[in-house]
Design an enzyme around this catalytic site. Structure first.
Site, short mmCIF file in Angstrom:
data_model
loop_
_atom_site.label_atom_id
_atom_site.label_comp_id
_atom_site.label_asym_id
_atom_site.label_seq_id
_atom_site.Cartn_x
_atom_site.Cartn_y
_atom_site.Cartn_z
N PRO A 148 0.79 -1.24 0.00
CA PRO A 148 0.00 0.00 0.00
C PRO A 148 0.82 1.29 0.00
CG PRO A 148 0.05 -0.94 2.20
CD PRO A 148 0.77 -1.91 1.32
N CYS A 266 8.47 -9.46 5.29
CA CYS A 266 7.95 -9.54 6.66
C CYS A 266 7.76 -11.03 6.99
CB CYS A 266 6.66 -8.75 6.83
SG CYS A 266 5.38 -9.23 5.65
N1 SAM Z 1 6.22 -2.34 -0.09
C1 SAM Z 1 4.86 -2.31 0.38
C2 SAM Z 1 4.75 -1.33 1.51
O1 SAM Z 1 5.74 -1.05 2.19
O2 SAM Z 1 3.65 -0.79 1.72
C3 SAM Z 1 4.36 -3.68 0.77
C4 SAM Z 1 4.50 -4.66 -0.35
S1 SAM Z 1 3.70 -6.20 -0.05
C5 SAM Z 1 4.85 -7.00 0.94
C6 SAM Z 1 3.94 -6.97 -1.58
C7 SAM Z 1 3.12 -6.36 -2.73
O3 SAM Z 1 3.60 -6.94 -3.93
C8 SAM Z 1 1.63 -6.63 -2.70
O4 SAM Z 1 0.94 -5.43 -2.85
C9 SAM Z 1 1.37 -7.52 -3.92
O5 SAM Z 1 0.14 -7.26 -4.55
C10 SAM Z 1 2.52 -7.11 -4.80
N2 SAM Z 1 2.95 -8.10 -5.80
C11 SAM Z 1 2.82 -9.44 -5.79
N3 SAM Z 1 3.44 -9.98 -6.86
C12 SAM Z 1 3.96 -8.94 -7.55
C13 SAM Z 1 4.70 -8.83 -8.72
N4 SAM Z 1 5.04 -9.92 -9.43
N5 SAM Z 1 5.08 -7.59 -9.13
C14 SAM Z 1 4.75 -6.47 -8.44
N6 SAM Z 1 4.04 -6.52 -7.30
C15 SAM Z 1 3.65 -7.73 -6.87
#
Ligand code: SAM
Length: 336
Positions: A148, A266
């Site tokens: 987010p 995380c």
């Molecule tokens: N960095 C964010 C923050 O600090 O608010 C949290 C990121 S969360 C751990 C991982 C995110 O990666 C999710 O929103 C997910 O939808 C997205 N995601 C999953 N696979 C992905 C991909 N192949 N490329 C880009 N985003 C991806």
């Protein structure tokens, strides 16, 4: 991708073989975790495994990041104090506060200050990756998995809204949430792009620095989400590993020579952390860098008999029972 498949296969048999004896079964029953997770905690923590599992039932203190793109931190402290919140500054992170006291109303997510973007509600450990990446004000930065937007907005803050951040998010519903958070927080140097992170290397742009805050099992969030005790099965970990490695490879290819890549999750599962960054060190020759000034444990150089590069000990691990934060992993690497 053949290399990646071979690498994962090489470790698969050992990592996904579990020694489940009566002791593991009993602890799993007692604390409500899956047995393979308990086996992992015994491997990582030894006799402290129970202390760790107990700590997952204790509430973590809430925390927030003061957003200097919108306010002065002293002003934020005073205004929150007037509303009945007591904030105490955390010494090892630049803009992080623990919320020591909360009134019945308003909640932390419904104050006027929140709506005005004066702060972002963020776990303390989650504030580490942007600070470790530490982009300069004229950098071109890639944030590979952005929604987010906690870390994207923190990067913008550290860059004083200068330079350029390219923030990728493949999930369109989550992209809307990212855009709305960036607007609320006053971020003006970021382009958000609705593509999977692994597409980025085909564009051919080279970035000064890359943040890969990777999709993961979220096993480090056990203290805030008890469902994680039984949610992730070994086959899910395998799926996460493939996504993590392909994102990491794309990130390395998109990084300029001499640039820095920070990998974080995380999760405290070595399968999603040391196993992944060890690939960057062994196959791409990335050099891990020391992370100073943060109370944390070193990365593991061995897990279940699998040895990683000695350099992996420069990565850091955080745990609720030792550091009072969500479980977290951060690794800083330089492309030579
Ligand atoms: N960095 C964010 C923050 O600090 O608010 C949290 C990121 S969360 C751990 C991982 C995110 O990666 C999710 O929103 C997910 O939808 C997205 N995601 C999953 N696979 C992905 C991909 N192949 N490329 C880009 N985003 C991806």
């Amino acid at each position: 991708m053949e290399d990646m498949d071979l690498y994962l296969k090489k470790h698969d048999e050992v990592l996904y073989h579990y020694d489940i004896d009566d002791h593991v079964r009993e602890l799993a029953r007692k604390y409500g975790f899956l047995e393979y997770m308990v086996e992992r905690y015994l491997n990582i923590f030894g006799s402290d495994a129970e202390i760790f599992m107990k700590s997952c039932s204790a509430q973590l203190k809430r925390s927030l990041r003061c957003n200097t793109l919108r306010t002065d931190c002293k002003k934020l402290e005073d205004r929150m104090n007037e509303r009945g919140f007591k904030l105490s500054k955390v010494s090892w992170t630049r803009y992080g506060y623990v919320v020591e006291n909360t009134p019945v109303r308003p909640t932390l997510g419904s104050t006027l200050e929140y709506m005005k973007g004066y702060y972002y509600i963020q776990g303390l450990a989650s504030m580490i990756p942007p600070e470790v990446l530490s982009p300069s004000e004229d950098d071109l930065v890639l944030d590979m998995a952005a929604s987010p937007g906690g870390k994207t907005s923190q990067l913008a803050q550290l860059m004083g809204n200068r330079g350029v951040i390219v923030a990728l998010e493949k999930n369109t519903a989550r992209l809307r949430r990212l855009n709305s958070n960036l607007a609320r927080l006053g971020v003006a140097n970021t382009i958000t792009v609705p593509i999977p992170g692994d597409y980025v290397s085909s564009i051919g742009i080279k970035f000064d620095s890359v943040l890969l805050d990777s999709p993961c099992s979220g096993e480090g969030l056990l203290p805030v989400d008890p469902s994680r005790r039984t949610k992730t099965l070994p086959q899910h970990l395998r799926e996460f590993q493939r996504v993590q490695l392909s994102l990491l490879i794309a990130g390395i290819r998109s990084l300029r020579k001499g640039g820095k890549l920070v990998y974080s999750t995380c999760s405290i599962a070595p399968e999603e952390n040391e196993v992944i960054v060890n690939f960057a060190v062994e196959k791409f020759g990335l050099r891990t860098e020391e992370i100073r000034g943060i109370p944390a444990d070193p990365g593991l150089v061995e897990y279940k008999g699998v040895r990683f590069s000695e350099d992996i000990k420069k990565c850091i691990r955080l745990y609720p029972h030792k550091h009072g934060t969500e479980g977290f992993f951060v690794c800083s690497m330089r492309k030579e």
